[in-house]
Design a protein around this motif. Structure first.
Motif, short mmCIF file in Angstrom:
data_model
loop_
_atom_site.label_atom_id
_atom_site.label_comp_id
_atom_site.label_asym_id
_atom_site.label_seq_id
_atom_site.Cartn_x
_atom_site.Cartn_y
_atom_site.Cartn_z
N LEU A 40 0.82 -1.21 0.00
CA LEU A 40 0.00 0.00 0.00
C LEU A 40 0.85 1.27 0.00
CD1 LEU A 40 -2.72 -1.03 2.61
CD2 LEU A 40 -3.06 -0.71 0.15
N GLY A 41 2.15 1.11 0.28
CA GLY A 41 3.02 2.28 0.37
C GLY A 41 2.66 3.16 1.56
N ALA A 42 2.29 2.52 2.65
CA ALA A 42 1.74 3.21 3.83
C ALA A 42 2.84 3.86 4.67
CB ALA A 42 0.95 2.22 4.67
N LYS A 43 3.14 5.12 4.37
CA LYS A 43 4.16 5.84 5.12
C LYS A 43 3.77 6.03 6.59
CE LYS A 43 6.10 8.17 1.17
NZ LYS A 43 6.60 9.40 0.58
N LYS A 44 2.47 6.06 6.86
CA LYS A 44 2.01 6.19 8.24
C LYS A 44 2.38 4.97 9.08
CE LYS A 44 -1.82 9.21 7.15
NZ LYS A 44 -3.26 9.43 7.15
N ALA A 45 2.73 3.87 8.41
CA ALA A 45 3.05 2.63 9.11
C ALA A 45 4.51 2.58 9.57
CB ALA A 45 2.77 1.44 8.20
N LEU A 46 5.32 3.52 9.14
CA LEU A 46 6.75 3.45 9.45
C LEU A 46 7.04 3.24 10.93
CD1 LEU A 46 8.32 6.11 7.04
CD2 LEU A 46 8.21 3.63 6.77
N PRO A 47 6.50 4.04 11.84
CA PRO A 47 6.82 3.82 13.26
C PRO A 47 6.45 2.41 13.74
CG PRO A 47 5.78 5.95 12.97
CD PRO A 47 5.67 5.24 11.66
N ALA A 48 5.31 1.92 13.31
CA ALA A 48 4.89 0.57 13.71
C ALA A 48 5.82 -0.49 13.12
CB ALA A 48 3.45 0.32 13.27
N LEU A 49 6.20 -0.31 11.86
CA LEU A 49 7.06 -1.28 11.21
C LEU A 49 8.46 -1.31 11.80
CD1 LEU A 49 5.98 -0.82 7.48
CD2 LEU A 49 5.41 -2.70 9.03
N PHE A 50 8.98 -0.15 12.18
CA PHE A 50 10.32 -0.10 12.75
C PHE A 50 10.44 -1.03 13.95
CE2 PHE A 50 10.89 4.51 11.10
CZ PHE A 50 11.26 4.03 9.85
N GLY A 51 9.38 -1.17 14.69
CA GLY A 51 9.40 -2.04 15.87
C GLY A 51 9.57 -3.51 15.56
N TYR A 52 9.30 -3.92 14.34
CA TYR A 52 9.41 -5.33 13.95
C TYR A 52 10.77 -5.66 13.32
CZ TYR A 52 4.54 -5.74 15.12
OH TYR A 52 3.35 -5.75 15.82
N LEU A 53 11.64 -4.69 13.20
CA LEU A 53 12.96 -4.94 12.60
C LEU A 53 13.86 -5.80 13.48
CD1 LEU A 53 13.82 -1.51 10.99
CD2 LEU A 53 13.48 -3.69 9.80
N THR A 54 13.56 -5.89 14.75
CA THR A 54 14.39 -6.71 15.65
C THR A 54 13.76 -8.06 15.96
OG1 THR A 54 13.40 -5.62 17.56
CG2 THR A 54 15.46 -4.70 16.74
N ASP A 55 12.60 -8.31 15.41
CA ASP A 55 11.90 -9.58 15.64
C ASP A 55 12.20 -10.54 14.49
OD1 ASP A 55 9.97 -11.67 15.75
OD2 ASP A 55 8.68 -10.38 16.96
N ASP A 56 12.90 -11.63 14.80
CA ASP A 56 13.31 -12.56 13.75
C ASP A 56 12.15 -13.09 12.91
OD1 ASP A 56 16.01 -12.36 14.34
OD2 ASP A 56 16.01 -14.09 15.68
N SER A 57 10.96 -13.18 13.49
CA SER A 57 9.81 -13.70 12.76
C SER A 57 9.32 -12.76 11.66
CB SER A 57 8.66 -13.96 13.73
OG SER A 57 9.02 -14.91 14.68
#
Length: 95
Positions: A40-57
């Motif tokens: 979707l190209g959801a720029k509003k999701a950036l803060p939420a997505l950044f939190g998953y960068l350290t989760d191996d899953s």
């Protein structure tokens, strides 16, 4: 029959709903939601997505989603991940 919710509701509403529900989803659902936010190209999701960068899953799916979103705000965070990442497949995705 497969419904296209983005056509009915619009990308922004779908993205906001996915962002809000992201922590509540089960593993496969969360991964699919992360991928959908990238599509979707959801720029509003950036803060939420950044939190998953350290989760191996979810790390690889998140990197791919951030790349699809293409916002320059992701670059410093992705470079930080590259400096500490040990998995070769993830390092290749970051490059």
């Amino acid at each position: 029959m497969k419904l296209n919710f983005t056509r009915i509701l619009g990308d922004d509403l779908v993205a906001l709903e996915l962002i809000e529900r992201l922590p509540c989803f089960r593993d496969n659902e969360r991964k699919a939601a992360i991928e959908a936010l990238g599509q979707l190209g959801a720029k509003k999701a950036l803060p939420a997505l950044f939190g998953y960068l350290t989760d191996d899953s979810y790390k690889l799916a998140t990197i791919k989603a951030l790349a699809k979103i293409g916002d320059s705000a992701s670059v410093p965070i992705l470079l930080e991940r590259l400096a500490v990442e040990e998995q070769d497949t993830v390092r290749c995705a970051l490059i």
